[in-house]
Enzyme design. Structure first.
Site, PDB file in Angstrom:
ATOM      1  N   ASP A   1      12.550   6.996  23.237  1.00  0.00           N
ATOM      2  CA  ASP A   1      12.871   7.935  24.318  1.00  0.00           C
ATOM      3  C   ASP A   1      14.362   8.154  24.479  1.00  0.00           C
ATOM      4  OD1 ASP A   1      13.695   5.515  25.685  1.00  0.00           O
ATOM      5  OD2 ASP A   1      11.654   5.273  26.391  1.00  0.00           O
TER       6      ASP A   1
ATOM      7  N   ALA B   1       5.976   2.945  26.632  1.00  0.00           N
ATOM      8  CA  ALA B   1       7.135   2.185  27.102  1.00  0.00           C
ATOM      9  C   ALA B   1       7.555   2.652  28.509  1.00  0.00           C
ATOM     10  CB  ALA B   1       8.272   2.305  26.083  1.00  0.00           C
ATOM     11  N   TYR B   2       8.819   3.042  28.657  1.00  0.00           N
ATOM     12  CA  TYR B   2       9.351   3.417  29.974  1.00  0.00           C
ATOM     13  C   TYR B   2       8.536   4.558  30.585  1.00  0.00           C
ATOM     14  CZ  TYR B   2      13.250   3.844  33.353  1.00  0.00           C
ATOM     15  OH  TYR B   2      14.045   3.858  34.471  1.00  0.00           O
TER      16      TYR B   2
ATOM     17  N   LEU C   1       5.378   5.164  30.407  1.00  0.00           N
ATOM     18  CA  LEU C   1       4.162   4.634  31.025  1.00  0.00           C
ATOM     19  C   LEU C   1       4.490   3.948  32.352  1.00  0.00           C
ATOM     20  CD1 LEU C   1       1.101   4.012  30.786  1.00  0.00           C
ATOM     21  CD2 LEU C   1       1.746   1.901  29.611  1.00  0.00           C
TER      22      LEU C   1
ATOM     23  N   ASP D   1      10.395  -5.474  19.129  1.00  0.00           N
ATOM     24  CA  ASP D   1      10.523  -4.019  19.105  1.00  0.00           C
ATOM     25  C   ASP D   1      11.986  -3.584  19.209  1.00  0.00           C
ATOM     26  OD1 ASP D   1       7.811  -3.932  18.940  1.00  0.00           O
ATOM     27  OD2 ASP D   1       7.460  -3.127  20.944  1.00  0.00           O
ATOM     28  N   GLY D   2      12.762  -4.289  20.013  1.00  0.00           N
ATOM     29  CA  GLY D   2      14.168  -3.935  20.177  1.00  0.00           C
ATOM     30  C   GLY D   2      14.953  -4.069  18.879  1.00  0.00           C
TER      31      GLY D   2
END
Length: 274
Positions: free
Chosen positions: A128, A169-170, A172, A58-59
């Site tokens: 985000d 992501a973050y 959650l 993903d990164g």
């Protein structure tokens, strides 16, 4: 002739060999291909390309977002990382499935983006924007306004502004809600707020949020990349971008199946008691 750019994360041991195999599939079907294994990827590498295949995780996809969005390039990923929410396919992808993806035999899905206006520059994020105190023992305080109306003052470790895509992501991890990826909205989630009453807030797609930094020293982060430092008096405007990012998916792709398999979402806890 369509042109495919392969972005290869060289820190993954098998990434280059996978890229070479997929280039062979593409070339045999008449596609023109380039491989780029440099990091960060030079923005010019995306010129003239129609499709991007990111091999890593993903990164790897997130690092390419601004360049992809500027040119309207569709992307899909081969996951060699851990979760793989964005990079949906594994290294064993078949020739048939690969050619289906790049030939338009699957589906094209648009994901909304956030836009931030800070210091006279505009930034986009697929997952985000985060404003987080950069000191180990520090607290940052922000005033949040939306559409000219005062919303709240938030003191704590920071605040996350997440797209529906980034809600897994973050956001959650910080206790924020899951949002279906086709929803036109974004969510604000405080990070360890110094009060019981500060909780996540979902904004509509027309909302424009202004964040005033009232105190502390915070890093301003877009999709995991630190892009600026915020000091007292700094202001950032956050809104849903007019642009979107196109993902290529095979037919039958299910967002909820991914939630169940990657996060154990909606899993019956009683099965662990048997």
């Amino acid at each position: 002739m369509k042109k495919i750019l392969f972005i290869v994360n060289r820190t993954k041991a098998s990434a280059m060999s996978i890229a070479e195999r997929l280039v062979g599939y593409a070339a045999s079907a008449g596609f023109d291909c380039d491989i780029n294994a440099e990091f960060p990827v030079d923005d010019c590498a995306f010129d003239g390309k129609d499709i991007c295949c990111a091999i890593g995780g993903d990164g790897t996809i997130l690092s390419c977002v601004p360049s992809l969005v500027r040119r309207g390039i569709a992307v899909f990923g081969i996951n060699l990382g851990k979760l793989g929410f964005l990079a949906s396919y594994n290294e064993e992808i078949s020739r048939e499935d690969f050619i289906c993806l790049v030939s338009g035999g699957g589906r094209e899905i648009s994901r909304s983006l956030l836009e931030a206006d800070f210091g006279g520059k505009k930034y986009v994020a697929l997952n985000d924007f985060v404003m987080k105190d950069s000191r180990a023992d520090g607290i940052s305080t922000f005033r949040i306004d939306a559409d000219g109306e005062f919303i709240a003052a938030c003191a704590g470790d920071g605040v996350i502004f997440s797209t529906p895509t980034g809600s897994t992501a973050y956001n959650l991890s910080a206790g924020g809600p899951l949002i279906h990826p086709q929803t036109r909205a974004f969510v604000m989630t405080p990070i360890c707020p110094h009060t019981l009453s500060n909780r996540s807030l979902i904004y509509g797609e027309e909302s424009r949020v202004r964040v005033h930094c009232l105190g502390g020293r915070s890093a301003f982060i877009a999709d995991g990349r630190r892009i600026a430092d915020l000091e007292e008096g700094s202001e950032v405007d956050i809104s849903v971008s007019a642009c979107s990012l196109k993902f290529l998916r095979l037919k039958g792709h299910s967002h909820f199946a991914i939630l169940r398999s990657k996060l154990g979402w909606a899993e019956d806890p009683r099965r662990h008691l048997k």
